[in-house]
Design a protein around this motif. Structure first.
Motif, PDB file in Angstrom:
ATOM      1  N   THR A  94      -0.031  -2.995  -1.084  1.00 34.39           N
ATOM      2  CA  THR A  94      -0.652  -4.145  -0.419  1.00 34.39           C
ATOM      3  C   THR A  94      -0.189  -5.458  -1.037  1.00 34.39           C
ATOM      4  O   THR A  94      -0.348  -6.513  -0.420  1.00 34.39           O
ATOM      5  CB  THR A  94      -2.200  -4.079  -0.452  1.00 34.39           C
ATOM      6  OG1 THR A  94      -2.666  -4.231  -1.790  1.00 34.39           O
ATOM      7  CG2 THR A  94      -2.711  -2.787   0.162  1.00 34.39           C
ATOM      8  N   GLY A 146      -3.822 -11.590  -1.859  1.00 33.95           N
ATOM      9  CA  GLY A 146      -4.278 -10.448  -1.085  1.00 33.95           C
ATOM     10  C   GLY A 146      -5.591  -9.908  -1.586  1.00 33.95           C
ATOM     11  O   GLY A 146      -5.964 -10.116  -2.745  1.00 33.95           O
ATOM     12  N   ALA A 178      -7.567  -6.138  -1.278  1.00 35.00           N
ATOM     13  CA  ALA A 178      -7.319  -4.763  -0.859  1.00 35.00           C
ATOM     14  C   ALA A 178      -8.511  -3.871  -1.174  1.00 35.00           C
ATOM     15  O   ALA A 178      -9.151  -4.013  -2.221  1.00 35.00           O
ATOM     16  CB  ALA A 178      -6.064  -4.223  -1.548  1.00 35.00           C
ATOM     17  N   LYS A 233      -5.491 -12.621   3.222  1.00 33.20           N
ATOM     18  CA  LYS A 233      -4.813 -11.406   3.681  1.00 33.20           C
ATOM     19  C   LYS A 233      -5.639 -10.218   3.187  1.00 33.20           C
ATOM     20  O   LYS A 233      -5.823 -10.045   1.976  1.00 33.20           O
ATOM     21  CB  LYS A 233      -3.396 -11.353   3.117  1.00 33.20           C
ATOM     22  CG  LYS A 233      -2.659 -10.093   3.457  1.00 33.20           C
ATOM     23  CD  LYS A 233      -1.301 -10.055   2.752  1.00 33.20           C
ATOM     24  CE  LYS A 233      -0.766  -8.650   2.807  1.00 33.20           C
ATOM     25  NZ  LYS A 233       0.039  -8.320   1.662  1.00 33.20           N
ATOM     26  N   GLU A 288      -6.283  -6.021   3.368  1.00 32.67           N
ATOM     27  CA  GLU A 288      -5.767  -4.719   3.750  1.00 32.67           C
ATOM     28  C   GLU A 288      -6.707  -3.639   3.246  1.00 32.67           C
ATOM     29  O   GLU A 288      -7.151  -3.684   2.099  1.00 32.67           O
ATOM     30  CB  GLU A 288      -4.368  -4.500   3.158  1.00 32.67           C
ATOM     31  CG  GLU A 288      -3.334  -5.411   3.798  1.00 32.67           C
ATOM     32  CD  GLU A 288      -1.928  -4.952   3.537  1.00 32.67           C
ATOM     33  OE1 GLU A 288      -1.665  -3.739   3.632  1.00 32.67           O
ATOM     34  OE2 GLU A 288      -1.101  -5.828   3.234  1.00 32.67           O
TER      35      GLU A 288
END
Length: 175
Positions: free
Chosen positions: A47, A147, A149, A167, A169
């Motif tokens: 990720t 990110g 995750a 972002k 994920e």
């Protein structure tokens, strides 16, 4: 390449835990299987998208398991976000709403330097309150969060909506 399907099939549903009406997604079968644990770490590392990560931040408590392993694999530092009163030095804190009340998470005030690239990891995205509080703390410290995750996401709870434009994920999503 590791398969998210093998992880999904290992997750155990525990009915009425921690209270009646809840179906708890138990990840301990993944943790206890060396291959599945390795695969989960590989998928979480992916990720990062190949970006250089300075710090991997893990959320208390199961997020520590995954974030520390990801940090090691990426050659990054590990930073814990803990429940109030668990860190031994000067902290920044953020409160957030729970289903029945409020909670507080903390981070050491010098855990992340302004501009450092950060990947935030937790085991589960449910309502998003804890992750949103952790992101607010990282924003206060001037982190560059590249990110967020999660191993599991309970999509029907719409936790992503609280995480702004980051972002995000999730390896596995349960709707």
């Amino acid at each position: 390449m590791p398969s998210p399907d093998s992880l999904r099939s290992a997750i155990r549903d525990v009915v009425d835990f921690p209270k009646p009406g809840i179906i708890f997604k138990d990840i301990t079968p993944i943790l206890s299987d060396a291959g599945l644990f390795r695969d989960s770490i590989t998928l979480l590392c992916d990720t990062a998208g190949g970006q250089k990560i300075d710090k991997v931040v893990g959320i208390d408590a199961r997020g520590f398991i995954f974030a520390a392993a990801v940090a090691d694999r990426l050659g990054a530092g590990f930073v814990p976000v803990r429940k109030k009163g668990k860190l031994p030095w000067e902290t920044r804190q953020m409160s957030y709403s729970l289903e029945y009340g409020e909670s507080v998470v903390e981070i050491h005030r010098d855990a992340v330097a302004p501009g450092e690239t950060v990947l935030l990891i937790d085991d589960l995205l449910a309502t998003g309150g804890t992750a949103a509080a952790a992101l607010a703390l990282l924003d206060q410290l001037g982190a560059n969060v590249v990110g967020v995750a999660f191993l599991l996401e309970l999509g029907f709870l719409n936790g992503r909506e609280k995480l702004g434009g980051h972002k995000i994920e999730s390896i596995l999503v349960f709707d």
